[in-house]
Design a protein around this motif. Structure first.
Motif, PDB file in Angstrom:
ATOM      1  N   UNK A 184       0.787  -1.572  -0.532  1.00 10.72           N
ATOM      2  CA  UNK A 184       0.256   0.041  -0.105  1.00 10.72           C
ATOM      3  C   UNK A 184       1.403   1.207   0.249  1.00 10.72           C
TER       4      UNK A 184
ATOM      5  N   UNK B   2      -1.250  10.021  -8.584  1.00  8.02           N
ATOM      6  CA  UNK B   2      -2.561  10.376  -8.654  1.00  8.02           C
ATOM      7  C   UNK B   2      -3.750   8.856  -7.801  1.00  8.02           C
ATOM      8  N   UNK B   3      -2.780   7.249  -7.469  1.00  6.69           N
ATOM      9  CA  UNK B   3      -2.742   6.392  -6.401  1.00  6.69           C
ATOM     10  C   UNK B   3      -2.382   7.138  -4.974  1.00  6.69           C
TER      11      UNK B   3
ATOM     12  N   UNK C  56      -5.367   5.784  -2.049  1.00  6.40           N
ATOM     13  CA  UNK C  56      -5.544   4.991  -1.575  1.00  6.40           C
ATOM     14  C   UNK C  56      -5.347   4.595  -0.242  1.00  6.40           C
ATOM     15  N   UNK C  57      -4.603   4.785   0.835  1.00  7.40           N
ATOM     16  CA  UNK C  57      -4.401   3.649   1.720  1.00  7.40           C
ATOM     17  C   UNK C  57      -5.109   4.798   3.118  1.00  7.40           C
TER      18      UNK C  57
ATOM     19  N   UNK D 116      -7.886   5.296   2.760  1.00  2.27           N
ATOM     20  CA  UNK D 116      -9.135   5.427   1.919  1.00  2.27           C
ATOM     21  C   UNK D 116     -10.820   5.777   3.109  1.00  2.27           C
TER      22      UNK D 116
ATOM     23  N   UNK E  90     -11.787   9.626   2.216  1.00  2.00           N
ATOM     24  CA  UNK E  90     -13.070   9.401   1.275  1.00  2.00           C
ATOM     25  C   UNK E  90     -14.351   9.024   2.327  1.00  2.00           C
ATOM     26  N   UNK E  91     -14.256   8.635   3.439  1.00  2.00           N
ATOM     27  CA  UNK E  91     -15.890   8.179   3.891  1.00  2.00           C
ATOM     28  C   UNK E  91     -15.204   7.718   5.328  1.00  2.00           C
ATOM     29  N   UNK E  92     -16.452   7.264   6.188  1.00  2.00           N
ATOM     30  CA  UNK E  92     -16.301   7.095   7.453  1.00  2.00           C
ATOM     31  C   UNK E  92     -15.632   5.507   7.656  1.00  2.00           C
TER      32      UNK E  92
ATOM     33  N   UNK F  19     -14.299   2.305   8.790  1.00  2.00           N
ATOM     34  CA  UNK F  19     -14.980   0.778   8.194  1.00  2.00           C
ATOM     35  C   UNK F  19     -15.002   0.092   9.993  1.00  2.00           C
TER      36      UNK F  19
ATOM     37  N   UNK G 141     -21.784   7.339   5.169  1.00  2.00           N
ATOM     38  CA  UNK G 141     -21.371   8.205   4.706  1.00  2.00           C
ATOM     39  C   UNK G 141     -20.753   8.540   6.150  1.00  2.00           C
TER      40      UNK G 141
ATOM     41  N   UNK H 216     -17.767  13.478  -1.292  1.00  2.00           N
ATOM     42  CA  UNK H 216     -17.386  12.995  -2.153  1.00  2.00           C
ATOM     43  C   UNK H 216     -15.387  13.373  -1.854  1.00  2.00           C
TER      44      UNK H 216
ATOM     45  N   UNK I  82      -6.982  15.719  -7.271  1.00  2.00           N
ATOM     46  CA  UNK I  82      -6.675  14.363  -7.542  1.00  2.00           C
ATOM     47  C   UNK I  82      -6.063  13.783  -6.087  1.00  2.00           C
TER      48      UNK I  82
ATOM     49  N   UNK J 244      -5.479   4.320 -12.528  1.00  2.00           N
ATOM     50  CA  UNK J 244      -5.532   5.268 -12.843  1.00  2.00           C
ATOM     51  C   UNK J 244      -6.695   6.070 -14.443  1.00  2.00           C
TER      52      UNK J 244
ATOM     53  N   UNK K 141      -8.980   7.124 -11.560  1.00  2.00           N
ATOM     54  CA  UNK K 141      -8.954   8.835 -10.956  1.00  2.00           C
ATOM     55  C   UNK K 141      -9.188   9.926 -11.776  1.00  2.00           C
TER      56      UNK K 141
ATOM     57  N   UNK L 171     -11.273  12.769 -11.475  1.00  2.00           N
ATOM     58  CA  UNK L 171     -11.008  14.584 -11.765  1.00  2.00           C
ATOM     59  C   UNK L 171     -11.394  14.904 -12.979  1.00  2.00           C
TER      60      UNK L 171
ATOM     61  N   UNK M 108     -17.798  10.816 -10.198  1.00  2.00           N
ATOM     62  CA  UNK M 108     -17.781  10.790  -8.991  1.00  2.00           C
ATOM     63  C   UNK M 108     -18.706   9.299  -8.736  1.00  2.00           C
TER      64      UNK M 108
ATOM     65  N   UNK N  60     -16.620   0.609  -3.920  1.00  2.00           N
ATOM     66  CA  UNK N  60     -14.396   1.813  -3.755  1.00  2.00           C
ATOM     67  C   UNK N  60     -13.307   0.505  -4.012  1.00  2.00           C
TER      68      UNK N  60
ATOM     69  N   UNK O 194      -8.392  -2.329  -1.465  1.00  2.00           N
ATOM     70  CA  UNK O 194      -8.121  -0.614  -2.278  1.00  2.00           C
ATOM     71  C   UNK O 194      -8.032   0.424  -2.855  1.00  2.00           C
ATOM     72  N   UNK O 195      -7.160  -0.381  -4.154  1.00  2.00           N
ATOM     73  CA  UNK O 195      -6.600  -0.712  -5.403  1.00  2.00           C
ATOM     74  C   UNK O 195      -6.678  -1.479  -6.765  1.00  2.00           C
TER      75      UNK O 195
ATOM     76  N   UNK P 229      -3.632  -3.482  -5.819  1.00  2.00           N
ATOM     77  CA  UNK P 229      -2.786  -4.333  -4.627  1.00  2.00           C
ATOM     78  C   UNK P 229      -3.647  -5.504  -5.162  1.00  2.00           C
TER      79      UNK P 229
END
Lengths: 419, 321
Positions: free
Chosen positions: A23, A31-32, A35-36, A38, A42-44, A46, A92, A148, A179, B154, B157, B161, B165, B208, B251-252, B255
């Motif tokens: 990760x 752009x990634x 992810x870690x 998230x 990005x959200x509540x 988990x 959310x 979001x 991003x 990508x 993403x 961008x 969404x 997600x 998560x991606x 991975x």
């Protein structure tokens, strides 16, 4: 016998290390980065997380030559229990609840007397006559709602002591751009406090007072490179009301008497706090470097430099040594003692308003157990921190050190459960 | 409104499923995401002479190495991490083993030929420092093991961008979620066996992150009654028997794909390693038995399936592709 990684906790851990490592490495890709985080960005959350921490704080006794009466008196010691729980509420939103219960006892600095000219002429500390023995509790709840590209947070809490009550409220928001490489945060916090000092008539203290404060902040965090990120926050605070310490006095030389600690009835405070993180993949560690500048309209300013190294080791272990340097200037009305009462009537010999420098060094070790036993994650942490302060460690040269400057140590143990 | 944008890239059927009211915005996002996938394919294809991969491989044996850009550096760092975390099984230099393993020929190579090629395999033989990569003589790398998954992330993403969404990127069964449906319900994604047209092996919900599958897609080679899988162990140069197919949610997509690939390479230990990793997964073993957390939670009753999975995304309530 065949080694079965499924039931061997060690192997489970190395596999979770593998996920963490992948990760971290994937986050470095353009752009990634999100992810870690998230769950946070990005959200509540988990999983439900419950944190419990026990700590023991112990101030050093003052050296006899720094006290007026030879002082073998024990200074403050605090046993503290803190808990924090966060749990997902809806798709959310999530909820945080945190609380503290503390037991405080020991003597605290009362006022400062001029030194004995026949000895070293250094001012000496008078400690409070009664050792206090009291409890303190607080509770804070916060709700987060996630969009979001950001989130909004609302919070409310209260704090109770036998002589002190406070309620506080907060609201804030976060929005990410670019991003998710850039995040802007804004917020406001307000607090209403009431004081009812104990034994107020006996000691000629105020009997009932209050103060109000508000703080606004704006922060920007930016992912800089594949391995580094920076966050910078500006905050401005305004407090008004009774800002003095009802349990402290100041000594007036001309009449040989003490007056109550008396500070201005408002205070404007400005803080600039910057955090830098740099991951060094070759060492599997992360450098944290923080700097804080504080300035207020009592002419005080301070600088804090904090450096820590988060070293990840096999078997879910992380070791974190840290070092902090702190230096502050004095409040303009502060004196160890006053030749005469100031014309504006202000007086304080509180060591916290005096010029000094301090160092802190500490070590923390954490151990993580993922999915063991069952589908529960555990984290155990032990830490030790030592704080020492003196006028000699300040940036600027200080003529008269406050004799009440504090040194202390803190031992803490934390257990975190996630399920 | 949900729009479909099918296209072909990376030797696979690909598709974008994007929600959006503004048709121009959705189309702009789809164009950008598609272009991003094509850009990554061109940049890293080992079949293109002008690719970064070709440039790196052309420098093999040159002691000074080849300087690479930031994106490539991050991908190489990722490969180094995956190599270390898999005990050397995830290895982007193992492609040269194809020189001796020709699965269409039905011939098993001679042990000493495998051993000779193996001298040119191994991330530990590659110098990767200060943005320069140095390959030994005759060595090659390729990004085929994770390029498609990276491209899916990508592309997702890219959509975000462009203000989209809610959507899903599907690159030949490797899936990256742009975001859940507009009413916040997750995408239902079927992990499907292409040879069994009816029904999915498992149906999973993804709000997600990503889903990726690694498998021994083609039939194995059987010589003298012995089965030779297509998955080659970069440390021995010989095929690994074990799982036929692994699907992972993470998560991606990147991975997920890496975890699935490593599990395949771990052979018989792959299932236990995946369980320990804690990521939701579904695997099919050599006998066609379906197992893994996803089969228990969402799956249709497991039955004997032939290998090879493709993931099909559907909007909620719909059961067709």
């Amino acid at each position: 016998m065949k080694h079965d990684p499924k039931t061997d906790p060690k192997s489970r851990l190395s596999a979770s290390d593998a996920l963490n490592a992948l990760t971290a490495s994937a986050m470095a890709l353009p752009g990634l980065a999100g992810i870690a985080d998230v769950a946070r960005a990005d959200g509540p959350v988990e999983m439900t997380t419950i944190d419990q921490e026990f700590s023991y704080y112990k101030e050093d006794k003052l050296r006899p030559k720094k006290t007026a009466f030879g002082g073998e008196r024990e200074r403050m010691e605090i046993y503290s229990y803190q808990f924090r729980a966060s749990t997902p509420l809806t798709e959310r939103s999530d909820l945080d609840v945190a609380g503290t219960v503390e037991k405080l006892s020991g003597a605290s600095p009362w006022f400062v007397l001029p030194g004995d000219p026949s000895r070293d002429n250094r001012p000496v500390q008078v400690m409070s006559g009664a050792t206090i023995d009291e409890q303190r509790g607080d509770l804070l709840g916060a709700g987060n709602y996630y969009f979001d590209q950001g989130k909004v947070t609302g919070s409310a809490g209260f704090s109770i002591e036998n002589d002190y009550y406070a309620v506080n409220f907060g609201a804030g928001g976060e929005r990410s751009f670019n991003e998710k490489n850039t995040t802007l945060s804004l917020g406001i916090n307000a607090s209403l406090d009431w004081l009812e000092p104990t034994d107020c008539e006996e000691f000629n203290r105020v009997c009932s007072e209050n103060k109000q404060s508000v703080n606004v902040y704006a922060g920007l965090s930016q992912i800089l490179t594949r391995h580094s990120a920076i966050q910078s926050t500006f905050s401005f605070g305004y407090a008004t009301g009774f800002l003095s310490d009802p349990y402290k006095l100041a000594f007036i030389e001309s009449n040989g008497a003490t007056v109550a600690d008396n500070r201005p009835d408002d205070r404007k405070q400005f803080t600039w706090f910057t955090q830098y993180r740099h991951h060094v993949s070759g060492f599997n560690g992360t450098l944290h470097f923080d700097y804080k500048l504080y300035v207020d309209d009592w002419s005080m300013n301070s600088h804090t430099f904090d450096i820590a190294w988060y070293q990840t080791l096999p078997w879910g272990i992380q070791i974190t040594p840290n070092f902090r340097y702190y230096s502050q200037s004095q409040a303009d009305f502060y004196e160890n003692f006053y030749p005469d009462l100031r014309s504006d009537g202000l007086a304080s010999s509180d060591y916290r308003l005096s010029p000094f420098g301090a160092i802190t060094y500490g070590l923390k070790a954490t151990k993580t157990l993922i999915d063991w036993p069952g589908e529960v994650d555990w984290e155990f942490a032990l830490s030790y921190e030592r704080y020492e302060s003196s006028a000699g460690m300040a940036f600027q040269s200080v003529d008269n050190e406050n004799p009440g400057l504090v040194s202390f140590r803190v031992f803490a143990g934390r257990i975190t459960v996630k399920f | 409104m949900l729009r479909h944008f099918p296209f072909r890239a990376m030797a696979s059927p690909c598709e974008l499923l994007l929600h959006g009211e503004d048709a121009d915005q959705v189309e702009a996002a789809a164009r950008a995401a598609t272009a991003e996938v094509v850009r990554i394919e061109h940049k890293y294809s080992r079949y293109r002479e002008d690719s970064v991969t070709a440039a790196i491989n052309a420098g093999a044996g040159d002691g000074s190495g080849v300087a690479v850009d930031d994106e490539t550096a991050a991908l190489l760092d990722y490969a180094a991490t995956a190599w270390a975390q898999s005990d050397g099984l995830f290895d982007i230099s193992s492609g040269v083993l194809r020189e001796v393993w020709d699965f269409r020929s039905g011939r098993v190579p001679k042990a000493h030929d495998v051993a000779r090629v193996l001298e040119r395999v191994g991330w530990h033989r590659i110098g990767w420092k200060d943005g320069r990569i140095r390959l030994g003589p005759g060595m090659q790398i390729d990004f085929g093991g994770y390029g498609k998954e990276y491209a899916a992330d990508r592309a997702a993403a890219c959509c975000r961008a462009h203000g989209i969404d809610s959507g899903l990127v599907d690159l030949g069964g490797d899936i990256a979620i742009v975001g859940p449906h507009p009413d916040d319900t997750p995408w239902r994604v079927g992990i499907r066996d292409p040879e069994q047209v009816y029904g999915a092996v498992a149906r999973v919900e993804l709000g997600r992150g990503g889903l990726a599958t690694s498998g021994d897609y083609q039939r194995c080679m059987v010589v003298d009654g012995r089965r030779y899988a297509h998955i080659l162990d970069p440390k021995t140069g010989w095929p690994i028997a074990g799982l036929r197919s692994v699907s992972v949610i993470a998560n991606s997509c990147l991975i997920a794909g890496t975890a699935a690939t490593i599990a395949m390479l771990k052979g018989d230990d792959g299932a236990a390693w995946l369980d320990a990793l804690g990521l939701p997964n579904l695997r099919i073993d050599a006998k066609g038995q379906v197992s893994g957390t996803l089969s228990r939670r969402y799956g249709d009753p497991p039955s004997s399936r032939s290998p090879g999975l493709s993931a099909i995304s559907t909007s909620p309530g719909s059961t067709t592709t």
